[in-house]
Structure formats: structure tokens, C-alpha cells
Scaffold this motif. Sequence first.
Motif, PDB file in Angstrom:
ATOM      1  N   GLU A 851       0.831  -1.215   0.000  1.00 26.88           N
ATOM      2  CA  GLU A 851       0.000   0.000   0.000  1.00 26.88           C
ATOM      3  C   GLU A 851       0.859   1.256   0.000  1.00 26.88           C
ATOM      4  OE1 GLU A 851      -2.703  -0.202   3.259  1.00 26.88           O
ATOM      5  OE2 GLU A 851      -3.611  -2.082   2.593  1.00 26.88           O
ATOM      6  N   LYS A 852       1.986   1.203   0.694  1.00 27.28           N
ATOM      7  CA  LYS A 852       2.882   2.363   0.765  1.00 27.28           C
ATOM      8  C   LYS A 852       3.388   2.738  -0.618  1.00 27.28           C
ATOM      9  CE  LYS A 852       7.403   3.711   2.626  1.00 27.28           C
ATOM     10  NZ  LYS A 852       8.535   3.306   3.487  1.00 27.28           N
ATOM     11  N   TYR A 853       3.732   1.712  -1.405  1.00 26.51           N
ATOM     12  CA  TYR A 853       4.263   1.981  -2.748  1.00 26.51           C
ATOM     13  C   TYR A 853       3.151   1.812  -3.791  1.00 26.51           C
ATOM     14  CZ  TYR A 853       8.784   1.600  -0.405  1.00 26.51           C
ATOM     15  OH  TYR A 853       9.853   1.786   0.432  1.00 26.51           O
ATOM     16  N   SER A 854       2.062   2.460  -3.571  1.00 31.74           N
ATOM     17  CA  SER A 854       0.894   2.312  -4.450  1.00 31.74           C
ATOM     18  C   SER A 854       1.099   2.966  -5.810  1.00 31.74           C
ATOM     19  CB  SER A 854      -0.350   2.898  -3.773  1.00 31.74           C
ATOM     20  OG  SER A 854      -0.125   4.255  -3.431  1.00 31.74           O
ATOM     21  N   ASN A 855       2.113   3.836  -5.928  1.00 32.25           N
ATOM     22  CA  ASN A 855       2.389   4.498  -7.218  1.00 32.25           C
ATOM     23  C   ASN A 855       3.256   3.631  -8.132  1.00 32.25           C
ATOM     24  OD1 ASN A 855       0.948   6.788  -6.489  1.00 32.25           O
ATOM     25  ND2 ASN A 855       2.742   7.790  -5.589  1.00 32.25           N
ATOM     26  N   ARG A 856       3.642   2.457  -7.681  1.00 31.05           N
ATOM     27  CA  ARG A 856       4.557   1.622  -8.456  1.00 31.05           C
ATOM     28  C   ARG A 856       3.938   1.221  -9.789  1.00 31.05           C
ATOM     29  NH1 ARG A 856       1.961  -1.688  -4.815  1.00 31.05           N
ATOM     30  NH2 ARG A 856       1.096  -3.634  -5.682  1.00 31.05           N
ATOM     31  N   LYS A 857       4.804   1.031 -10.750  1.00 31.33           N
ATOM     32  CA  LYS A 857       4.384   0.538 -12.051  1.00 31.33           C
ATOM     33  C   LYS A 857       4.761  -0.930 -12.238  1.00 31.33           C
ATOM     34  CE  LYS A 857       4.805   5.081 -14.257  1.00 31.33           C
ATOM     35  NZ  LYS A 857       5.516   5.881 -15.280  1.00 31.33           N
ATOM     36  N   GLU A 858       5.765  -1.325 -11.467  1.00 29.03           N
ATOM     37  CA  GLU A 858       6.216  -2.721 -11.557  1.00 29.03           C
ATOM     38  C   GLU A 858       6.421  -3.273 -10.147  1.00 29.03           C
ATOM     39  OE1 GLU A 858       9.220  -3.776 -14.766  1.00 29.03           O
ATOM     40  OE2 GLU A 858       9.548  -1.609 -14.567  1.00 29.03           O
ATOM     41  N   PHE A 859       6.121  -4.534 -10.041  1.00 33.78           N
ATOM     42  CA  PHE A 859       6.371  -5.260  -8.782  1.00 33.78           C
ATOM     43  C   PHE A 859       7.199  -6.489  -9.163  1.00 33.78           C
ATOM     44  CE2 PHE A 859       4.257  -8.124  -5.351  1.00 33.78           C
ATOM     45  CZ  PHE A 859       5.364  -7.983  -4.529  1.00 33.78           C
ATOM     46  N   VAL A 860       8.412  -6.581  -8.620  1.00 30.36           N
ATOM     47  CA  VAL A 860       9.398  -7.550  -9.090  1.00 30.36           C
ATOM     48  C   VAL A 860       9.926  -8.392  -7.932  1.00 30.36           C
ATOM     49  CG1 VAL A 860      11.751  -7.761 -10.007  1.00 30.36           C
ATOM     50  CG2 VAL A 860      10.128  -6.222 -11.094  1.00 30.36           C
ATOM     51  N   TRP A 861      10.091  -9.680  -8.191  1.00 31.60           N
ATOM     52  CA  TRP A 861      10.883 -10.534  -7.308  1.00 31.60           C
ATOM     53  C   TRP A 861      12.219 -10.765  -8.005  1.00 31.60           C
ATOM     54  CZ3 TRP A 861      11.871 -12.183  -2.686  1.00 31.60           C
ATOM     55  CH2 TRP A 861      12.738 -13.269  -2.502  1.00 31.60           C
ATOM     56  N   ALA A 862      13.321 -10.419  -7.338  1.00 34.34           N
ATOM     57  CA  ALA A 862      14.656 -10.595  -7.903  1.00 34.34           C
ATOM     58  C   ALA A 862      15.391 -11.682  -7.134  1.00 34.34           C
ATOM     59  CB  ALA A 862      15.433  -9.288  -7.835  1.00 34.34           C
ATOM     60  N   GLN A 863      16.041 -12.569  -7.872  1.00 39.50           N
ATOM     61  CA  GLN A 863      16.808 -13.642  -7.230  1.00 39.50           C
ATOM     62  C   GLN A 863      18.016 -13.984  -8.071  1.00 39.50           C
ATOM     63  OE1 GLN A 863      13.838 -16.860  -7.139  1.00 39.50           O
ATOM     64  NE2 GLN A 863      14.824 -17.836  -8.891  1.00 39.50           N
ATOM     65  N   GLU A 864      19.048 -14.497  -7.413  1.00 41.64           N
ATOM     66  CA  GLU A 864      20.252 -14.899  -8.135  1.00 41.64           C
ATOM     67  C   GLU A 864      20.192 -16.357  -8.558  1.00 41.64           C
ATOM     68  OE1 GLU A 864      23.540 -14.127  -5.559  1.00 41.64           O
ATOM     69  OE2 GLU A 864      22.693 -15.223  -3.867  1.00 41.64           O
ATOM     70  N   GLU A 865      19.240 -17.119  -7.992  1.00 44.02           N
ATOM     71  CA  GLU A 865      19.050 -18.504  -8.401  1.00 44.02           C
ATOM     72  C   GLU A 865      18.374 -18.549  -9.778  1.00 44.02           C
ATOM     73  OE1 GLU A 865      18.456 -18.243  -3.867  1.00 44.02           O
ATOM     74  OE2 GLU A 865      17.774 -17.145  -5.651  1.00 44.02           O
ATOM     75  N   PRO A 866      18.560 -19.628 -10.551  1.00 43.48           N
ATOM     76  CA  PRO A 866      17.836 -19.765 -11.820  1.00 43.48           C
ATOM     77  C   PRO A 866      16.325 -19.664 -11.595  1.00 43.48           C
ATOM     78  CG  PRO A 866      19.546 -21.444 -11.651  1.00 43.48           C
ATOM     79  CD  PRO A 866      19.486 -20.756 -10.324  1.00 43.48           C
ATOM     80  N   GLU A 867      15.602 -19.311 -12.637  1.00 37.43           N
ATOM     81  CA  GLU A 867      14.165 -19.047 -12.501  1.00 37.43           C
ATOM     82  C   GLU A 867      13.399 -20.241 -11.945  1.00 37.43           C
ATOM     83  OE1 GLU A 867      10.267 -17.915 -15.216  1.00 37.43           O
ATOM     84  OE2 GLU A 867      12.265 -17.560 -16.024  1.00 37.43           O
ATOM     85  N   ASN A 868      13.838 -21.455 -12.284  1.00 40.97           N
ATOM     86  CA  ASN A 868      13.138 -22.646 -11.807  1.00 40.97           C
ATOM     87  C   ASN A 868      13.580 -23.062 -10.407  1.00 40.97           C
ATOM     88  OD1 ASN A 868      15.664 -23.314 -12.999  1.00 40.97           O
ATOM     89  ND2 ASN A 868      15.094 -25.471 -13.056  1.00 40.97           N
ATOM     90  N   MET A 869      14.428 -22.256  -9.782  1.00 47.40           N
ATOM     91  CA  MET A 869      14.884 -22.540  -8.431  1.00 47.40           C
ATOM     92  C   MET A 869      14.631 -21.315  -7.559  1.00 47.40           C
ATOM     93  SD  MET A 869      18.422 -24.593  -9.304  1.00 47.40           S
ATOM     94  CE  MET A 869      18.430 -25.833 -10.592  1.00 47.40           C
TER      95      MET A 869
END
Length: 933
Positions: A851-869
Motif C-alpha cells: 500500500e505504501k508503494y501504491s504508485n509503483r508501475k512494476e512489482f518484481v521478485w529478484a533472485q540470483e538462483e535460476p528461474e526454476n529454483m
Amino acid sequence: MDKFSFLNAAHSQFIEDLYQQYLKFPDSLEPSWKAFFQGFDFALEMYGEDSGVTVPQLAVQAVTSGNIPQNIEKEFKVINLIIDYRRRGHLFTKTNPVRERRTYTPDLSIENYGLSKEDLTTVFNCAVETGMNGPATLADIIVHLEKIYCNSIGVEYMHINNVEEKRFIKEWLHKDENLPRLSADEKVEILHKLNQAVAFENYLHTKFVGQKRFSLEGGEALIPALDQLISKSSIHGVDEVILGMAHRGRLNVLTNIFQKSYKQIFSEFEGKEFEEDVFSGDVKYHLGASKKITTAAGEEVRINLVPNPSHLETVASLVQGISRAKIDNVFEGDSKKVLPIVIHGDAAIAGQGLVYEVAQMMTLEGYKTGGTVHIVVNNQVGFTTNYLDARSSIYCTDIAKVTDSPVMHVNDDDVEAVVHAIRFAADYRARFGKDVYIDLLGYRKYGHNEGDEPRFTQPNLYKIISKHPNPREIYKKKLKDEGVISDAVLAEMEKQFKELLDENFEAAKEIEINTMAVFMEDDWKNFKRGTIDQIYADYNTGYDLEKLKDLAIKISTLPADKKFINKISRLFDSRVKMVENNSLDWAMGELLAYATLLTDGNDIRISGEDVERGTFSHRHAVVKTEDNEEEYVPLKQVSDRRFDIFNSLLSEYGVLGFDYGYAMVAPNTLTIWEAQFGDFVNGAQIIIDQYLVAAEEKWKVQNGLVMLLPHGFEGQGAEHSSARLERFLELCANHNIFVANCTTPANYYHLLRRQMKFPFRKPLVVMTPKSLLRHPKVVSGVEELANGTFQPVIDDATADAKKVEKLVFCSGKLYYELLAKKEELNDEKVALVRLEQLYPLDNLRINEILEKYSNRKEFVWAQEEPENMGAWTYMLRNFRNQNIQVISPVSSGTPAPGTHKKFDKNQKGVINGVFGISAEDAKLIKPVTTVND
């Protein structure tokens, strides 16, 4: 072959004993021996008393020079025969109730020892070596040896190196010619237990046709064996028994040893649901039990049957851990008060590698339990696999030779021999505190389960088994023939037990919902299962600031009167400066968590490969003086509570199981297992899948074990990067565990302290850092430890919510790499939010941030593991309605590339992708995946 090769060290004591007899009573010896030793007197005079020449050496000289009468030479040959009965007699026993034994050569025929039938009537002095009262004919010696070593019990003990142990066993066997001497009352009691075992199985087979029960039929002597083992051990001072076994015969043990009511067992056969919806329960032959009983010896003993999965042998490691926890926490280190018993199958003890891992714990300082009694219910077959296909060793129990442990192989049809062997096990374990193995050779009346057809794979064997009388019928006949019991008494015994079963069968119909008692409930009386409110509540994990500083200085100051290597001295000096400069690194945060918990009144146990120093040389919980390697443990100086830290054997499966078992009955001890690298935790996956994440739901078993798993992608290749976070997250459900990946020393400190502040216990899995251990930004002020609390989510303190267009959730080490890039770009459009606790997610705080970042245009999960992990699929499952995207390396079958250059490209690709740098500049980045509502 050397004509005098029969002379060996085993003869020395015999010769020495005879010589001493000659010195005292020369006329008591046979004339040729007397003449033989008269020559020794002359030789000793010639050599001189101070020459060091011994009587056995002179004997060898006399023999090799030919100055020895033939009858004395034959004495030595008879001794060789005696020795071989001890070494190899177990190969020629009557221990198999349904098969002929395999043939082994050479056998024990006297001709193989340079003796003949003419010698059978010759009297030999060496008869006394077999426990006989005096000289005896060779024929009588052989009869005596056959009774001791080749009857219903085969004994292996000559591989043991300890002379005292071998002497004890030899003398134990000599008593009564290794035959049981039982009173009439004892025999009737054995029959009573055997009747319970057989009648119970017959009843189940009649009432619940075709249902799996993994019956004990063919191995029923296990019940009187366990009864006798517990009773005999109680006389030796045992107050508590920890028993682990698989499913075969478990229902019989539950009812006839642990006194679980027959009606409860019958009700479970009806398949009724358990009392709680969230509690899934388990099949009846996996359940545990705890009971206080009074033994036949009149002693009170608490007995415990550890709940187990179908994964054979897994429970063995837990038995050791539970036993050690009891020794440490209840019996003040006295291992004689606790008896671990592990019941194995023949195929499992020979085939499962965990058996070896557990065996190697026997004398290790951090894992020993004063000896375990191992009982093998030997069916002579696996699921369908013949024993000849199941092992290369002669016996399934050959693991015993690793630890110099004795083995008794016993014919399960001879219940008195079984009881005799079990009493030996109790005596040996009480005397020497070592493992002992009892191999009960029986058979399996039906297939692997009662619906299986064994004649598909063993038709000949099962023809024999189908006609073979059960052990009760065999023993009934024996007692009737001896006049110990009458037909009328036998009939009444069987009638009363049948009526008891009928009564319970009817009573079971009245039970509507099955219930399950909590395993070792007395140990958990102050800890109820956690409620939702308790799981998400904040806990005061702070500590008085000045006391915290004092503790920090105390654990960072080495004693002035001891000399340590310069690197250690400098390291501890730097820790003192950290306190003075109000900048604590990861190791200090961890060590202060331990120090404060100790002063709060908790005990601590840390175990794993290289944990004393730490894989990455950060912990140094144990330091050694330079000159004599004397150990100094700073944390032992802060409290009288117990702080134990042990470098383990090189094992994941066995040691994690041990430490899980320890935590299973030690809720007031912070119990930690640390992997050398998190990647190696999959070597213990069975413990994780069957116990760590499932035990509370299956068996109502709480457990507060902490797993520390070094995790992070730093260019070290596929086997030194990932603790497989994805696997833990996919196992999360119903608030079964906690999973964390902290980024600050303070938050890690509060996480560890919170584990002991909870009014309940659940496992905690922590992805711990490697490079962050020495990262300049990964520091915390002393006040953050003293006044703070654990933060499941850490917001971006530098972000202006109005300017943020991209909200990035991340966890662990990657945060600092993203932060460095953000600072380099001075990017105000990106907010970096850390999920410090990945399960359970603190949705209340997370929703506040969204709710605090309600002006966001993107919501991202970032990880260094491969996408399937990593955590991506878990995040997608939890935020599927938030249009969450992922930025990660492409999917891969391996966690990380093998070259640092490829790793560097992957890592830069993730970082650049977060900040919108084009894929042209970061070719390996996976295109953003958009998930629609």
C-alpha cells in the motif's frame, strides 16, 4: 607350511598358566608337562633371570628344536581347535529354523588340526581353556565346544581387539556352556509373552483379512526378547529406554511391550479419522508411544517408541539423538541410565548406508550414548529379494566389526536361546558401554505385507514355511515335555487372552474418532502447539545494553596466561574493537545470541561438520593454544548453563537425524545443525521430508531444531552455491517450519533468540551467508541487538514512496549487490525490500508495504538462483494477484555455472535487469515474466 605354525600368541597364556601351576604344585601336572618345564628351569638358569626370556619363548624354542614330546605338541593342536571354535564356530550352528546353513570349508573336523579319532580318548590339560573344571578327553572337549559355539546361538567376538572384553565374553559363554538356565516361573513368563505375540497376530489375521499390518509371524520371539532386555537392563540401572524400529512387528510391540490398548489398535484398523482437522495423522504401524512400566524385576522404567516413516533405518539416528538428550538433560551425563535399542530388518541393516553413519557415532564425544542394543528381525528376505542378492557379506550384521562389537546369531524358534542372548546383550552393554548386535534368525510367514504373494519369488522357501510350526507351539511342547506346564494351564492361558481380545474388539466399535497421545508428553508439558496468533506475534528478544556490552567483551577476551597463534589473538582483539566502535559483524551477532541465551537459562548444542571454527573461519567458538592444543571455549565462561559445540563426523543424513532427535526431547536447548555448505543438505533429504516438515502434522511432534545452511551465489560452482531454498519452500504448509534469509547481524541475533522465546517449538531453516560474513556494510550497532526485535520484512529506508516506480522484493546476499548498483546509479525509482522471513510470510507488514508503494508501475521478485529454483515459484503462488514479475537467470538443471566468468555474467544480468539496463548490455538476463490475474 611351517610345521610349527600352530604356535601363536593364543598359546602363551595357556603355557604361562601351566608353568605357574608347575611352580606351585609340580606333581599335579601330567608327567610329560612336568618334564617339559623342568627343562625350562635349566634354560632360565642358563640365560639368567634378568635376560628377559619368557616361558612362552622357551616353549617355542623347545618346539622348533624338536625337543618336545608328541602329546604336548598335540596339546597345542587341540588349542588350535579350541581357538577355531571361537573364531569360526558360528559358521556351523543350528541357527536357521527353515533352511539348511551354507557350507563353509574347512570345517571343524579334528583331522584339519593334525588330530585323529585315536586322540578322542586322550586327556588334554587345555580343556580348562574352555571353561571345563579340569583335564578332559578330546571327545568331551568337542561336545563341550559344540554346546557353546555351535548350538542355537552362534557367537562372533574374536574380531574384538580389547583383551578385557574378549575375556568377559569368553567367561560369560563358559558359564553353563552358553545354555540358558531358567526357573519354571521364568519359563512360564516367557511362554506368556510368546502367547501374546502369536495370538495377537492370529486375531488380527482373522478379524482384518487382507489389511496391511506387517506381522511379526515367524519372528515372535522378539516380544519376550524385548521384555527380558528391558527387565534385565533395569537391574543394571537403566531408567529409560528409547526404542526405534520399522513397521515389521510394530503393532505387536505397541500392544505387548508398550501396553497400547488392543481396542485402540482395532479402532485404527477401522480407518477412523483423527480428532483434529489440521492433524493428518499416520498409518497405525508408524505411530510412537511412551509409557512408564514396572518390569518383572520390580523396577520402574519409562519406555519410548520413536515414531518413524517407512524409510528403513532413518529412525536409528533419532534414537541416538533422543538418548543423548536424555543423558545430557535428565540423567546428568550418566549413560547407564538410558538404553537405546534399534530393531533392524536383515535387508535394511546390510543395505542402508545410514547404518554405517550411526555406527561410527558409538565412541564420538558429541554423539556417544553408552552403547546401543541392535536387534535384527532376520526374515532372510527383503521385500522380494533373496538374502544372497542383498549383501556381499556373510552376515547382515557384519557392520558390527567396524566398532569391535560382539554379535550373537540366534535361532528364533529357540525362545530360551533368544532370551539367553538378550541377557548377554544387557550384561555386555552395561559393562563396556558399547554396541552389541543380536541377530534373530526367523522367517516371514506372509509376503512383505499380508496382501502380497511370496510364492511368486520364493516358492520353495514358502512351502517349508507353510508347514512350519510357530515358536509358541514349539515352546509349548518343550515345556509340556519338561513337565513345567500342563495342557489345562495352557488352554486357560490361551482362552483368557482370546476373551481379552474379543472384549477389546467389541469396545473398539464404540470409538467414533481416533486420538493420538503426544510422544514423550512429559518433556513437552510446558509447550503447547503454536496458535496462529503466537506464530505471527512479536517477541521481546532484546537484552540489557550494558550487560550485552559486558558479555561481548567477555567472549572476545582470551585468557592472558595462555598462548594462542597470532591470527587468533588479532581476531579476538578486533572483536573487542567492534564493541568499542559499535559495529558488530555477523559472527559477533551470532555469538552474542548464544551468550545471552545462556545467561537467560537455556542450554545450547551446535553440531555439524567444522562448526567449531566454522566452514568460513568466522565463528571460532573453540580456540586452541599454540603449544599443546588445549581447547578454550569463550562461551563456556559466561554461564553455568551447558554450551556444547561438536565437529561432527562427515555425515549429513546421520548427524541431522541425530540432532533432530536431540531437539525432539530438549525444548529448552537451542539445538543447531549446520551444513558445511548448504548444497550438501540434500544428503539428509529423508530427515527433512519425513520428519522436519511433517512430524507435527503426522504425529503431533514439536521440534525446535535450527538448520544453518550456507547459501549464496559467489562463483564457486554448482555444488557450493545453493542450499536449495526452493525445496524447503515447496514443503512449507500449515505453519510447519520457519524459513529465513537474514541480511544483518542484528536480525540474525534476534531470529536465534526468538527461537527460544516462542511458547512452542517449530524447526527453523536459515539460509546463512558466506561473503556477507566480512562485508563492510553487514554490521549492526550494539543498540540494535539490545533494543530491537526480529524483523520479518525490512523496508527500504532510503526510498521516497512517491518517486518509486519499481518495487523490488529480494532476500539475502543479492540485496547488497542491488544496493551497490542503486547507489551507483542514484536511482530513486527503485525500492529494495528485504524478505528476511520467507515462511510464513508476514502478510500484514507486506500489505502495508504494498500500500505504501501504491504508485509503483512494476512489482518484481529478484533472485540470483535460476528461474526454476530459489523462491520464485513460491512468490508467484503467494502474489499471483499482484502482477508480480521475476528477474533471475534463465532456468537451468544446475544451480550455478562452473566458471566464474559465466557466473559474473549471470549476476550482472540480474542486477542490470532490476534497474532497467537493456538486455543488449546483459544478454543472459531472462526476459521479465508477467503474470496476469
